[in-house]
Design an enzyme around this catalytic site. Structure first.
Site, PDB file in Angstrom:
ATOM      1  N   GLY A  69     -15.990  13.525 -18.178  1.00  0.00           N
ATOM      2  CA  GLY A  69     -16.996  14.414 -17.237  1.00  0.00           C
ATOM      3  C   GLY A  69     -17.661  15.206 -18.186  1.00  0.00           C
ATOM      4  CG  ASN A 147     -13.313  22.969 -11.407  1.00  0.00           C
ATOM      5  OD1 ASN A 147     -14.467  23.130 -11.224  1.00  0.00           O
ATOM      6  ND2 ASN A 147     -12.639  23.605 -12.307  1.00  0.00           N
ATOM      7  CD  GLN A 175     -11.156  18.287  -9.758  1.00  0.00           C
ATOM      8  OE1 GLN A 175     -10.288  18.129  -8.855  1.00  0.00           O
ATOM      9  NE2 GLN A 175     -10.708  18.609 -10.836  1.00  0.00           N
ATOM     10  CB  SER A 191     -13.799  12.373 -15.577  1.00  0.00           C
ATOM     11  OG  SER A 191     -12.781  12.307 -16.427  1.00  0.00           O
ATOM     12  CG  HIS A 193      -8.501  12.998 -17.225  1.00  0.00           C
ATOM     13  ND1 HIS A 193      -7.846  14.187 -17.132  1.00  0.00           N
ATOM     14  CD2 HIS A 193      -9.816  13.530 -17.906  1.00  0.00           C
ATOM     15  CE1 HIS A 193      -8.954  15.374 -17.268  1.00  0.00           C
ATOM     16  NE2 HIS A 193      -9.920  14.628 -17.651  1.00  0.00           N
ATOM     17  CB  THR A 228     -17.531   0.565 -30.451  1.00  0.00           C
ATOM     18  OG1 THR A 228     -18.267   0.197 -31.708  1.00  0.00           O
ATOM     19  CG2 THR A 228     -16.780  -0.621 -30.039  1.00  0.00           C
ATOM     20  CB  CYS A 312      -8.101  33.420 -17.678  1.00  0.00           C
ATOM     21  SG  CYS A 312      -6.451  34.076 -17.456  1.00  0.00           S
TER      22      CYS A 312
HETATM   23  C1  PLP Z   1     -12.061  18.022 -15.365  1.00  0.00           C
HETATM   24  C2  PLP Z   1     -13.573  18.095 -14.871  1.00  0.00           C
HETATM   25  C3  PLP Z   1     -14.599  17.984 -15.796  1.00  0.00           C
HETATM   26  C4  PLP Z   1     -14.457  17.691 -17.368  1.00  0.00           C
HETATM   27  O1  PLP Z   1     -14.026  16.106 -17.361  1.00  0.00           O
HETATM   28  P1  PLP Z   1     -13.418  15.707 -18.680  1.00  0.00           P
HETATM   29  O2  PLP Z   1     -13.105  14.257 -18.472  1.00  0.00           O
HETATM   30  O3  PLP Z   1     -11.990  16.362 -18.897  1.00  0.00           O
HETATM   31  O4  PLP Z   1     -14.204  15.840 -19.733  1.00  0.00           O
HETATM   32  C5  PLP Z   1     -15.766  18.305 -15.479  1.00  0.00           C
HETATM   33  N1  PLP Z   1     -16.340  18.811 -14.201  1.00  0.00           N
HETATM   34  C6  PLP Z   1     -15.134  19.087 -13.291  1.00  0.00           C
HETATM   35  C7  PLP Z   1     -15.539  19.483 -11.902  1.00  0.00           C
HETATM   36  C8  PLP Z   1     -13.852  18.678 -13.678  1.00  0.00           C
HETATM   37  O5  PLP Z   1     -12.905  18.813 -12.768  1.00  0.00           O
END
Ligand code: PLP
Length: 372
Positions: A69, A147, A175, A191, A193, A228, A312
């Site tokens: 992300g 988020n 999200q 993203s 994960h 890659t 924080c």
């Molecule tokens: C987790 C998150 C990201 C970052 O994504 P990563 O894959 O961890 O770099 C960006 N934007 C939002 C809203 C997220 O919750």
């Protein structure tokens, strides 16, 4: 462990792991190689690209795989900024740091940035966006779902306003991806994960050619992202997308609403964000006079993981920029926790969380010298 921090990251679904494994040890060719091992990997990536494109209703060539992300946000915003060389960008005050810090970086380079305020529910209105657009506006970047508080923005309407004025729209959909539909923006960050896929892989949906790549090197990803490809990661991301269902989303929503109903029985507590335009898995709740970090640690003692919603650092006790933007007082922002659900959470886990909080909150309030 009882895991209620799925806004931070999720457990990789075992079915995703299974789909990925052969691409480490059997089909490990470089997708750019022209021998059959390379072709095998190339075919797998293109199949994954097609899966994601079909899910989002875009063309496969518009799916650019990235490292996640944060990289997608950087590529979208810096990429469009570099294409134009100068100009005005509109974003909101409640974006993820991957968007906010990127915009601040561009401000230092001479770009002009407007950070739109949000209302009490965390919403940006299409009218606000429309009014902020100027002759030199090159990009609007408004996240799809927040988020911390889970508020879902009216992206479809914001897209219409942007397109009427011929301005590109980027949305960080990290999200919301697989939880609620998105397709109207010109650039969409996702993203892996956050959706039960592996860490370190994501994508940017790119429906414009007014963008310059930020990682130079080989010609991978339509020339927009050298390096890659993360073949197992990409396979995992696509597999994760195939596992989602409306049924499951409704079940998560039911569990969310059950937890909300029970937790609001604790006096002097309230839900932050919108109750209607909200992610199916997000609960952001303030317990007045109880300290969020203490709640988190006491839950952790019982094996229950939640978040304070804000990153924080201990040195810098500034309250969350999102909670401040929706009008919370700093002391109330500090009394807030985020509970984020996934397909793996059960009613039994929810009951343990509720029971734990009903014990912890009165204890912490008693200990707080400010509560007289
Ligand atoms: C987790 C998150 C990201 C970052 O994504 P990563 O894959 O961890 O770099 C960006 N934007 C939002 C809203 C997220 O919750």
């Amino acid at each position: 462990m009882i895991y209620f921090d799925n806004g931070a990251t999720t457990r990789v679904d075992p079915r995703v792991v299974k789909a990925m494994l052969p691409y480490f040890t059997e089909y490990y060719g470089n997708p750019s190689s022209i021998h059959s091992a390379g072709i095998k990997a190339r075919e797998a990536i293109e199949k994954a690209r097609k899966t994601i494109a079909e899910y989002l209703g875009v063309k496969p060539t518009q799916v650019i795989f990235t490292s996640g992300g944060s990289e997608s946000d950087n590529l979208a915003i810096k990429g469009v900024a570099e294409y134009h060389g100068k100009g005005h960008i509109i974003t909101s005050q409640i974006e993820h740091p991957a968007v906010l810090r990127t915009c601040e970086h561009l401000e230092k380079q001479g770009f002009e940035v407007t950070y739109l305020p949000v209302n009490k529910e965390g919403l940006v209105t299409p009218e606000q966006v429309s009014k902020a657009i100027k002759d030199n506006t090159i990009l609007v970047s408004i996240m799809h779902a927040n988020n911390e508080i889970g508020t879902i923005q009216p992206i479809k309407e914001i897209a219409r306003v942007c397109h009427e004025k011929k301005v590109l729209l980027h949305t960080d959909a990290v999200q919301s991806f697989t939880k609620t539909r998105i397709s109207d923006a010109d650039l969409i960050s996702i993203s892996s994960h956050k959706i039960h896929g592996p860490k370190g892989v994501g994508a940017l949906i790119v429906k414009t050619n007014k963008i310059v790549r930020q990682i130079d090197g080989g010609g991978q990803e339509n020339g927009l992202r050298a390096g890659t490809e993360n073949v197992p990661g990409i396979i995992g991301l696509a597999k994760a997308v195939t596992l989602v269902s409306d049924d499951e989303i409704n079940k998560i929503k039911e569990l969310r609403d059950y937890i909300i109903k029970e937790l609001l029985k604790i006096p002097n507590s309230w839900i932050n964000g919108s109750l209607t335009n909200r992610l199916c898995n997000n609960i952001n709740i303030t317990f007045k006079g109880a300290e969020g970090e203490s709640i988190l640690l006491m839950l952790d003692d019982k094996g229950i993981m939640v978040s304070t919603g804000s990153a924080c650092s201990s040195k810098n006790l500034k309250p969350s920029h999102v909670l401040t933007a929706i009008g919370l007082k700093p002391e109330d922002a500090h009394g807030t926790i985020r509970i984020t659900l996934s397909r793996f959470n059960t009613k039994k886990e929810a009951d343990e969380l509720i029971k734990a909080l009903k014990e912890i909150i009165p204890k912490l309030r008693e200990m707080n010298p400010l509560n007289v």
